[in-house]
Design an enzyme around this catalytic site. Structure first.
Site, PDB file in Angstrom:
ATOM      1  N   SER A 199       1.952  -6.504   7.163  1.00 50.59           N
ATOM      2  CA  SER A 199       0.598  -6.608   7.212  1.00 50.59           C
ATOM      3  C   SER A 199       0.118  -7.241   6.159  1.00 50.59           C
ATOM      4  CB  SER A 199      -0.059  -5.156   7.254  1.00 50.59           C
ATOM      5  OG  SER A 199       0.598  -4.344   8.431  1.00 50.59           O
ATOM      6  N   GLY A 230       7.422   1.111   5.059  1.00 52.15           N
ATOM      7  CA  GLY A 230       6.015   2.081   5.103  1.00 52.15           C
ATOM      8  C   GLY A 230       5.064   1.552   3.855  1.00 52.15           C
ATOM      9  N   ASP A 287      -2.626  -1.894   9.943  1.00 50.20           N
ATOM     10  CA  ASP A 287      -2.818  -2.167   8.582  1.00 50.20           C
ATOM     11  C   ASP A 287      -3.375  -3.190   8.146  1.00 50.20           C
ATOM     12  OD1 ASP A 287      -1.838   0.746   8.535  1.00 50.20           O
ATOM     13  OD2 ASP A 287       0.317   0.159   7.999  1.00 50.20           O
ATOM     14  N   VAL A 289      10.818  -4.585   2.939  1.00 54.49           N
ATOM     15  CA  VAL A 289      10.683  -4.791   4.561  1.00 54.49           C
ATOM     16  C   VAL A 289      10.984  -3.658   5.103  1.00 54.49           C
ATOM     17  CG1 VAL A 289      11.604  -6.096   6.390  1.00 54.49           C
ATOM     18  CG2 VAL A 289      11.503  -7.169   4.191  1.00 54.49           C
ATOM     19  N   LYS A 328       0.809  -1.177  -0.024  1.00 56.99           N
ATOM     20  CA  LYS A 328      -0.066   0.045  -0.011  1.00 56.99           C
ATOM     21  C   LYS A 328       0.626   1.333  -0.147  1.00 56.99           C
ATOM     22  CE  LYS A 328       0.719   1.429   4.486  1.00 56.99           C
ATOM     23  NZ  LYS A 328       1.240   2.489   4.928  1.00 56.99           N
TER      24      LYS A 328
HETATM   25  O1  C5P Z   1      -0.578  -1.413  14.742  1.00 56.71           O
HETATM   26  P1  C5P Z   1       0.648  -1.736  14.441  1.00 56.71           P
HETATM   27  O2  C5P Z   1       1.219  -3.087  15.229  1.00 56.71           O
HETATM   28  O3  C5P Z   1       1.056  -1.967  13.175  1.00 56.71           O
HETATM   29  O4  C5P Z   1       1.700  -0.703  14.963  1.00 56.71           O
HETATM   30  C1  C5P Z   1       3.208  -0.552  15.202  1.00 56.71           C
HETATM   31  C2  C5P Z   1       3.567   0.648  16.301  1.00 56.71           C
HETATM   32  O5  C5P Z   1       3.291   1.734  15.493  1.00 56.71           O
HETATM   33  C3  C5P Z   1       2.393   0.715  17.374  1.00 56.71           C
HETATM   34  O6  C5P Z   1       3.065  -0.131  18.463  1.00 56.71           O
HETATM   35  C4  C5P Z   1       2.763   2.228  17.783  1.00 56.71           C
HETATM   36  O7  C5P Z   1       3.883   2.381  18.342  1.00 56.71           O
HETATM   37  C5  C5P Z   1       2.807   2.784  16.313  1.00 56.71           C
HETATM   38  N1  C5P Z   1       1.295   3.354  15.841  1.00 56.71           N
HETATM   39  C6  C5P Z   1       0.753   4.509  16.462  1.00 56.71           C
HETATM   40  N2  C5P Z   1      -0.385   4.673  15.987  1.00 56.71           N
HETATM   41  C7  C5P Z   1      -0.930   4.081  15.000  1.00 56.71           C
HETATM   42  C8  C5P Z   1      -0.671   2.819  14.349  1.00 56.71           C
HETATM   43  C9  C5P Z   1       0.701   2.503  14.700  1.00 56.71           C
HETATM   44  O8  C5P Z   1       1.342   5.100  17.277  1.00 56.71           O
HETATM   45  N3  C5P Z   1      -2.217   4.591  14.394  1.00 56.71           N
END
Ligand code: C5P
Length: 301
Positions: A106, A101, A139, A98, A11
């Protein structure tokens, strides 16, 4: 042995507005996701001994293959939740860079959810898969859904957007990844943010309206990513790459928490030309020519 193959997309975030962190540590987002036609292939083969294992080929061969890998966590979550006694041998052919972003991890987790729903004949519907995805990561639900979507909450609350046009992208990616939590922490430091009760963040409504039409120039002028300065601060060379990318196409934008940069082009032919120019100008960076929107995680025939 029975096996199921699933393709799951990368994405780009066409817009990413970020508010101060919530009390649970996550940041409220107002974002627009676009799935790209760059796919990881996830093959799940039944393991009658009850083992769950993972092998990675292509990019990211040095990634961990234990429970610290989100794809393994997806398999373990499904096995526990639905009390499955069978195991699975997972193989991922990775094409999505990897820690870029571009939601590669995901995509793999989403691919595992879709593949195991078939392989283990769980009969789960879209909502159940979405909820499992949201438990795994912010994501993952979008990787399941694909297309073009407005994301709120921490990224998991999705509403599809009807695309008015196909988008031609050139993605500038690097071997050096950025850690998403670190970029969010740097963002808080730059903004001087402390955790607060959830606040509404800036709105992407105008940009979303443009996505339903075909005016690429105005769309480009509305593209914004609030994590840009934080990513530049952690990776100073990225600013130069961004400036180089910006001279071409309609505009350039950091994807998610970076470091990939997406250049949106007027059309496919222009994108091909830009990809050639950036390949010559930015040796050491991998230039990918991709299109969106693309399908979410889906079973391959
Ligand atoms: O949701 P995910 O595990 O992919 O997020 C990884 C990290 O990115 C979270 O632990 C957090 O530190 C940060 N994050 C955030 N706000 C979001 C998505 C991710 O702070 N909306």
């Amino acid at each position: 042995m029975p096996s199921v193959k699933v393709s799951a997309p990368a994405k780009v975030n066409i817009a990413l507005r970020v508010g101060p962190p919530r009390r649970d540590g996550f940041h409220p987002l107002d974002t627009v996701f676009e799935a790209l036609d760059l796919f990881d292939d996830i093959t799940a083969t039944l393991d009658t001994t009850g083992q769950v294992s993972l092998r990675i080929e292509g990019l990211g061969e040095d990634l961990p293959t234990d429970s610290s890998n989100l794809a393994m966590r997806a398999a373990e979550l499904m096995r526990e939740r639905y009390k499955v006694s069978a195991g699975v041998s997972l193989h991922i052919l990775k094409r999505i860079p990897v820690a870029a972003g571009m939601a590669g991890g995901s995509a793999d987790a989403a691919g595992v959810l879709v593949a195991l729903n078939e392989l283990w004949e769980l009969g789960l519907g879209k909502n159940e898969l979405h909820n499992l995805g949201a438990e795994l990561g912010s994501d993952v639900p979008f990787s399941l859904m694909g297309g073009l979507a407005h994301g709120c909450g921490r990224g998991e609350v999705l509403a599809p957007i009807h695309p008015g046009a196909l988008h031609s992208w050139v993605m500038v990616t690097s071997d050096e990844g950025l850690s998403t939590p670190e970029v969010f922490r740097e963002f808080d430091a730059i903004m001087g943010y402390q955790p607060v009760a959830e606040e509404l963040v800036a709105d992407t409504q105008e940009l979303r309206a443009m996505l339903e039409g075909t005016d690429i120039e105005t769309l480009g002028s509305l593209m914004v990513n609030d994590l840009t300065e934080a990513a530049f601060s952690l990776c100073p060379t990225l600013r130069e790459v961004y400036m180089a990318a910006r001279q071409y196409g309609v505009t350039a934008i950091l994807s998610g928490s970076g470091p990939s940069i997406g250049v949106l082009a007027d059309d496919a032919t222009t994108a091909d030309v830009i990809a050639g120019k950036l390949s010559r100008e930015l040796p050491g960076y991998k230039i990918l020519r991709v299109n969106g929107p693309a399908a979410g995680a889906h079973v391959c025939p």
